[in-house]
Design a protein around this motif. Structure first.
Motif: not given
Length: 48
Positions: A24, A22, A27-28, A2, A19
């Protein structure tokens, strides 16, 4: 990951900026939070 994505996105480095945009990074961060919340339980299960 992250923190890496955040830094690279702030610098405008591709493909990391794409990324990040988008989602990501989120998510991390969620994955890291989950690991941190359960690390003690997993360590006990593996080491006991």
């Amino acid at each position: 990951m992250h923190d890496f994505l955040a830094a690279q996105a702030a610098a405008g480095t591709q493909p990391w900026t794409r990324l990040w945009l988008e989602g990501h990074g989120t998510t991390w961060r969620l994955a890291a939070d989950h690991i941190e919340r359960h690390a003690e339980t997993w360590a006990r299960a593996l080491l006991d």
